[in-house]
Design an enzyme around this catalytic site. Structure first.
Site, mmCIF file in Angstrom:
data_model
loop_
_atom_site.group_PDB
_atom_site.id
_atom_site.type_symbol
_atom_site.label_atom_id
_atom_site.label_comp_id
_atom_site.label_asym_id
_atom_site.label_seq_id
_atom_site.Cartn_x
_atom_site.Cartn_y
_atom_site.Cartn_z
ATOM 1 C CG ASN A 116 27.217 8.612 -19.340
ATOM 2 O OD1 ASN A 116 26.590 9.333 -18.553
ATOM 3 N ND2 ASN A 116 27.325 7.297 -19.170
ATOM 4 C CG MET A 118 24.631 11.439 -20.165
ATOM 5 S SD MET A 118 24.997 12.662 -21.435
ATOM 6 C CE MET A 118 23.351 13.192 -21.877
ATOM 7 C CG PHE A 120 20.584 10.437 -12.491
ATOM 8 C CD1 PHE A 120 21.155 9.406 -13.228
ATOM 9 C CD2 PHE A 120 20.417 10.249 -11.126
ATOM 10 C CE1 PHE A 120 21.539 8.212 -12.618
ATOM 11 C CE2 PHE A 120 20.783 9.060 -10.506
ATOM 12 C CZ PHE A 120 21.352 8.041 -11.254
ATOM 13 C CG ASN A 145 17.521 2.820 -13.756
ATOM 14 O OD1 ASN A 145 17.837 3.756 -13.036
ATOM 15 N ND2 ASN A 145 18.339 1.808 -14.020
ATOM 16 C CG ASN A 178 21.331 4.073 -11.296
ATOM 17 O OD1 ASN A 178 22.364 3.748 -10.707
ATOM 18 N ND2 ASN A 178 21.343 4.647 -12.486
ATOM 19 C CB SER A 181 24.810 6.878 -11.726
ATOM 20 O OG SER A 181 25.377 7.912 -12.512
ATOM 21 C CG ASN A 183 28.167 10.244 -14.606
ATOM 22 O OD1 ASN A 183 29.379 10.415 -14.536
ATOM 23 N ND2 ASN A 183 27.615 9.427 -15.486
ATOM 24 C CB THR A 184 24.308 11.381 -8.921
ATOM 25 O OG1 THR A 184 23.523 11.492 -10.122
ATOM 26 C CG2 THR A 184 23.612 12.123 -7.799
ATOM 27 C CE LYS A 219 22.783 -0.307 -14.974
ATOM 28 N NZ LYS A 219 22.226 0.336 -16.180
ATOM 29 C CG ASN A 248 25.542 2.288 -13.700
ATOM 30 O OD1 ASN A 248 25.784 2.866 -14.747
ATOM 31 N ND2 ASN A 248 24.583 2.697 -12.866
ATOM 32 C CB THR A 319 28.066 1.098 -25.254
ATOM 33 O OG1 THR A 319 27.962 1.897 -24.078
ATOM 34 C CG2 THR A 319 29.158 1.660 -26.144
#
Length: 363
Positions: A116, A118, A120, A145, A178, A181, A183-184, A219, A248, A319
């Site tokens: 993923n 995504m 956030f 979170n 968090n 991640s 993805n940021t 996390k 994560n 998952t």
């Protein structure tokens, strides 16, 4: 039963299937009586010895839901109905944001995995807070979170986390920072010791004002080197955190697959061992004194058991829930009780970190 449902859902794009599943859980949540009945059935195989306490919070058993599934607190009741001991919402940011462009969610069934990116995507902290204020039924701890908005410069990230604390901390049972991640852009730089210490210190200071005594967790990523895990544990202890959530998603791709080139975080079975390695390292560095919530590649009771033995006190799933379905908790609990009994353990707390106490284990 879920096998047929999963086959139908897997005919849809991953994100569309997710939205459909969430809609079903929201609808389920409208009936308090049905939710309570389903939860009671899911917990039939949970003897009292499965209960565990972390940071002053009681978990009916060690199988909890990770953040990422219900980002906006839309289906909390429906998820508790599935039997989870705890539900963690988010990641939430101060302002709403759409996340990254689609497609951004990919299933890899051959590897029991998901990728993923995504980013956030969420409706913002205030809307989630409004939903939490309306919540009546809470049979277990609810975690919040939090993260930063994508367009917030890294040097101002603290402001976003503090704003989320203001909006959400009084309404949750624990708070999770968090900073891991993938993805940021740039977010994982916040795991570096100096920046991490400043961030956690600011969050703790605000928590002491708006929600005194509220447990704070961090996390972390599975991609940290062993030495970096040590540094994170040292900072967490210095800042008096309640514990860590490990881990994560990973940016690694330990297999070949047509979708492996897709950017984003990989979750599911391939993350199990990297996550377990981080749990072991963190448990050892903390001397068993820093509680760990383990997550990554959990599908079965054996997966839960391995994480408990490695040092986790509670184990989250994400998952695995996508692949195993709403009956997952009900299937895991009696099997977990059997594993405990097989090895002579009467309660979960006795098995936490057990592998580090066995003869021949290097600590």
């Amino acid at each position: 039963m879920y096998g047929l449902t999963r086959s139908l859902l897997f005919q849809l794009s991953a994100e569309r299937a997710h939205r459909l599943g969430m809609a079903g859980l929201r609808y389920l949540g409208r009936s308090r009586d049905l939710c309570e009945s389903l939860r009671e059935k899911a917990l039939e195989g949970a003897p009292p010895g499965l209960a565990v306490e972390v940071a002053g919070l009681r978990f009916a058993h060690p199988v909890a839901l990770a953040a990422g599934l219900d980002k906006d607190a839309e289906a909390v009741d429906g998820l508790f109905a599935c039997g989870f001991s705890s539900v963690e919402i988010g990641t939430l940011t101060p302002r709403p944001q759409p996340g990254n462009p689609s497609p951004r969610l990919f299933r890899l069934p051959e590897h029991r995995a998901v990728i993923n990116r995504m980013g956030f995507n969420n409706h913002g902290a205030d809307r989630a807070a409004a939903r939490l204020r309306m919540q009546i039924w809470r049979p277990g701890p609810l975690g919040v979170n939090i993260g930063k908005n994508k367009d917030t410069p890294l040097e101002r990230a603290v402001d976003d986390y503090v704003a989320c604390v203001d909006a959400l901390a009084p309404l949750g049972d624990y708070v999770v920072v968090n900073a891991s991640s993938p993805n940021t852009p740039g977010l994982r730089k916040l795991q570096e010791p100096e920046q991490l210490g400043q961030l956690l210190g600011a969050v703790q200071e605000r928590l002491a004002t708006v929600a005194p005594g509220k447990p704070l967790f961090l996390k972390i990523a599975p991609d940290l080197s062993p030495e970096a895990v040590d540094e994170v544990v040292d900072v967490a202890r210095a800042q008096k955190l309640a514990g860590l959530i490990a881990t994560n998603t990973t940016v690694a791709r330990p297999f070949e697959h047509p979708l492996a080139k897709e950017a984003g975080g990989l979750s599911g079975a391939p993350v199990r061992e990297p996550a377990n390695a981080v749990i072991r390292r963190a448990w050892l560095r903390g001397g068993g004194a820093l509680p760990i919530i383990g997550v990554g590649g959990v599908f079965t009771a054996q997966d839960v058991y391995e994480k408990l033995r490695a040092g986790a006190s509670v184990v989250q799933v994400y998952t695995g829930f996508i692949y195993e379905g709403p009956g997952m908790v009900g299937h895991i609990l009696p099997a977990l009780a059997t594993l405990l009994a097989r090895d002579g353990y009467k309660q979960v707390r006795d098995v936490i970190g057990a592998e580090h106490r066995e003869p021949g284990t290097v600590s």
